[in-house]
Motif scaffolding. Structure first.
Motif, PDB file in Angstrom:
ATOM      1  N   THR A 138       1.672 -42.375   8.471  1.00  0.00           N
ATOM      2  CA  THR A 138       2.218 -41.433   9.483  1.00  0.00           C
ATOM      3  C   THR A 138       1.202 -40.557   9.898  1.00  0.00           C
ATOM      4  O   THR A 138       0.149 -40.561   9.593  1.00  0.00           O
ATOM      5  CB  THR A 138       3.477 -40.448   8.838  1.00  0.00           C
ATOM      6  OG1 THR A 138       2.866 -39.623   8.062  1.00  0.00           O
ATOM      7  CG2 THR A 138       4.434 -41.091   8.325  1.00  0.00           C
ATOM      8  N   HIS A 139       1.533 -39.547  10.862  1.00  0.00           N
ATOM      9  CA  HIS A 139       0.566 -38.642  11.470  1.00  0.00           C
ATOM     10  C   HIS A 139      -0.009 -37.897  10.426  1.00  0.00           C
ATOM     11  O   HIS A 139      -1.542 -37.595  10.631  1.00  0.00           O
ATOM     12  CB  HIS A 139       1.266 -37.583  12.450  1.00  0.00           C
ATOM     13  CG  HIS A 139       0.781 -37.612  13.688  1.00  0.00           C
ATOM     14  ND1 HIS A 139      -0.438 -38.035  14.196  1.00  0.00           N
ATOM     15  CD2 HIS A 139       1.478 -36.946  14.831  1.00  0.00           C
ATOM     16  CE1 HIS A 139      -0.577 -37.856  15.587  1.00  0.00           C
ATOM     17  NE2 HIS A 139       0.486 -37.234  15.928  1.00  0.00           N
ATOM     18  N   ARG A 140       0.454 -37.779   9.305  1.00  0.00           N
ATOM     19  CA  ARG A 140      -0.204 -36.937   8.223  1.00  0.00           C
ATOM     20  C   ARG A 140      -0.548 -37.734   7.092  1.00  0.00           C
ATOM     21  O   ARG A 140      -0.738 -37.155   5.990  1.00  0.00           O
ATOM     22  CB  ARG A 140       0.781 -35.658   7.617  1.00  0.00           C
ATOM     23  CG  ARG A 140       1.043 -34.739   8.720  1.00  0.00           C
ATOM     24  CD  ARG A 140       2.032 -33.532   8.302  1.00  0.00           C
ATOM     25  NE  ARG A 140       2.378 -32.606   9.116  1.00  0.00           N
ATOM     26  CZ  ARG A 140       3.269 -31.584   8.900  1.00  0.00           C
ATOM     27  NH1 ARG A 140       3.763 -31.443   7.748  1.00  0.00           N
ATOM     28  NH2 ARG A 140       3.260 -30.667   9.968  1.00  0.00           N
ATOM     29  N   LYS A 141      -0.818 -38.906   7.253  1.00  0.00           N
ATOM     30  CA  LYS A 141      -1.337 -39.954   6.391  1.00  0.00           C
ATOM     31  C   LYS A 141      -0.413 -40.225   5.262  1.00  0.00           C
ATOM     32  O   LYS A 141      -0.573 -40.444   4.081  1.00  0.00           O
ATOM     33  CB  LYS A 141      -2.643 -39.328   5.822  1.00  0.00           C
ATOM     34  CG  LYS A 141      -3.724 -39.192   6.710  1.00  0.00           C
ATOM     35  CD  LYS A 141      -3.667 -40.364   7.908  1.00  0.00           C
ATOM     36  CE  LYS A 141      -4.718 -40.067   9.071  1.00  0.00           C
ATOM     37  NZ  LYS A 141      -4.945 -41.061   9.989  1.00  0.00           N
ATOM     38  N   ARG A 176       2.169 -29.563  18.535  1.00  0.00           N
ATOM     39  CA  ARG A 176       1.735 -30.851  17.838  1.00  0.00           C
ATOM     40  C   ARG A 176       2.145 -31.887  18.727  1.00  0.00           C
ATOM     41  O   ARG A 176       3.247 -31.919  18.953  1.00  0.00           O
ATOM     42  CB  ARG A 176       1.998 -30.993  16.410  1.00  0.00           C
ATOM     43  CG  ARG A 176       1.413 -31.967  15.732  1.00  0.00           C
ATOM     44  CD  ARG A 176       1.690 -31.855  14.257  1.00  0.00           C
ATOM     45  NE  ARG A 176       2.972 -32.074  14.114  1.00  0.00           N
ATOM     46  CZ  ARG A 176       3.579 -32.252  12.990  1.00  0.00           C
ATOM     47  NH1 ARG A 176       2.926 -31.452  12.017  1.00  0.00           N
ATOM     48  NH2 ARG A 176       5.146 -32.354  12.737  1.00  0.00           N
TER      49      ARG A 176
END
Length: 469
Positions: A194-197, A143
């Motif tokens: 963040t990246h993952r909300k 990732r």
């Protein structure tokens, strides 16, 4: 020098009687005193009572550093190589020397060779080589970090919105002087995700500040590819950030940490999250020029500490711990704001014990996996034999402790402790709390509270405690 024999009937090896006679001959030839013999028959089917008795015997001997454990062969220790490795290092963690009857050598010297032979290294080497070839080309493996995305050629490409957040984090830390916790709070208050909300925490902010990918260098599998993608942070800014982070780490390491007795037991009454112990030091200069330091210890909601959520709910550590102790010892019925409900009936207690057994078995499986990873690393030459032995002994020592806890938990489940027995245990623990508290070391005080308490729910002006017993 004393010798202890451990022998197991494997079906294809010597009978137990012959192994025992060989052990006595071994002791006679080498001048050892035969202290005891422990046996496991072929019908043990994984129970291995003899091995457990051996461990308990060794734990009870203060002179085990002068004790040899003799086995007929390395395979005597386990039914497979993983079990053999685990038991060999368990014995080593107790400070005893393991010797083989056949040649008097330490069978651990051949353990790594057998482990290496049992693994098919060729497939792993091919996979590693393919990964390295991709890494050399700067192709992304896994990732991408926050601020980047994987482009059509498997290269890192800048995501402008996220890249702006990365630069913002570095600016807040380096130029505005904000700490990691305050940066996380600022980002959450401004609605940045963040990246993952998800919400920002101290961990996610620290990971951003530590990530060298933002210098434009891609690193994977020991391969570093400079200028493989656009940089987001200058070398000078990144260096200054690392210097500040490292200086903060050294300051914390120099401080003497104090034990928080309610760690893992205290919960915020407003949001339900755990409360964690926090230490703060203040320094000021008096009018006469002298300097003064003071340390403040308190419990604060974890949501507030790591993510700046919840309100500012804190309780001084000493006062809260004393309040909990007084509530436990209070003879008259507790006030409405401080209630002591039972943690559950017999069925609930039994279920909790069964859940504990499952958790302990899971931790033991993870330890086996960790030992296997260490053995694999040593087999590939990434760890020296000495380092492998040190790591193996550490893992095995932790495993022995967990096995003891599991055995105790399993006995508890089998006994199905009654309410009367729990009441007796509670009274004994309360007696220690009342009469022995001042003579207990902080770790013992913490363990005693953990024995009595299921949890402590904390508000600004009252508490609610739940008993484990």
């Amino acid at each position: 020098m004393r010798a202890v024999g451990y022998f197991r009937e494997t079906g294809s090896g010597q009978p137990l009687a012959e192994q025992s006679r060989a052990f006595l001959d071994f002791c006679h030839q080498n001048g050892y005193e035969a202290a005891a013999t422990f046996l496991d028959g072929a019908a043990a089917a994984g129970d291995y009572t003899g091995y457990r008795q051996l461990i308990e015997f060794l734990k009870g001997r203060p002179d085990r550093g002068f004790t040899v454990v003799a086995v007929s062969s390395l395979g005597c220790l386990g039914s497979d190589l993983r079990e053999t490795a685990r038991r060999y290092f368990q014995l080593a963690s107790l400070g005893v020397k393991v010797m083989c009857l056949e040649d008097g050598a330490d069978p651990g010297s051949s353990l790594l060779s057998l482990w290496t032979e049992s693994k098919d290294e060729r497939l792993g080497q091919k996979v590693q080589a393919a990964m390295r070839r991709k890494a050399v080309k700067g192709e992304v493996l896994g990732r991408p970090p926050f601020g980047y995305q994987v482009g059509p050629r498997r290269r890192l490409e800048v995501v402008p919105e996220e890249a702006a957040v990365v630069r913002y984090i570095f600016r807040l830390y380096l130029r505005d002087g904000l700490g990691i916790r305050l940066i996380a709070r600022r980002l959450n208050e401004e609605g940045v995700r963040t990246h993952r909300k998800g919400l920002w925490s101290m961990v996610t902010v620290r990971d951003i500040l530590r990530n060298r990918t933002y210098l434009g260098t891609y690193s994977r599998f020991g391969v570093r590819v400079p200028a493989s993608h656009p940089a987001l942070i200058s070398n000078d800014d990144f260096r200054r950030v690392q210097e500040r982070l490292n200086s903060r780490r050294q300051e914390k390491a120099e401080r003497q940490t104090s034990l928080f007795l309610l760690s893992g037991l205290a919960y915020c009454g407003y949001c339900g999250n755990k409360m964690i112990g926090v230490s703060r030091r203040q320094h000021w200069r008096r009018r006469d020029g002298s300097e003064k330091w003071a340390e403040y210890r308190y419990y604060q909601c974890e949501s507030r500490t790591n993510r700046s959520l919840c309100d500012y709910h804190t309780r001084r550590a000493g006062q809260l711990e004393q309040e909990v102790r007084e509530a436990l010892l209070r003879e008259e019925p507790l006030a409405v704001v401080v209630t002591v409900p039972k943690a559950g009936d017999d069925a609930a207690v039994l279920k909790e014990a069964e859940d504990r057994c499952r958790r302990l078995r899971g931790r033991l499986r993870r330890l086996d996996k960790r030992l296997e990873e260490h053995m694999d690393a040593a087999a590939r030459g990434r760890l020296s034999d000495q380092r492998m032995r040190s790591l193996g002994v550490a893992v095995a020592a932790e495993g022995l402790s967990l096995e003891d806890s599991l055995a105790e938990a399993e006995r508890f489940v089998k006994q199905q402790v009654t309410a009367a027995e729990r009441q007796q245990q509670k009274e004994q623990a309360l007696a220690r709390l009342r009469h022995d508290w001042d003579h207990l070391a902080p770790p013992e005080q913490q363990a005693l509270l953990g024995e009595l308490l299921e949890r402590v729910v904390v508000w600004d002006d009252n508490i609610r405690i739940m008993l484990r017993l």
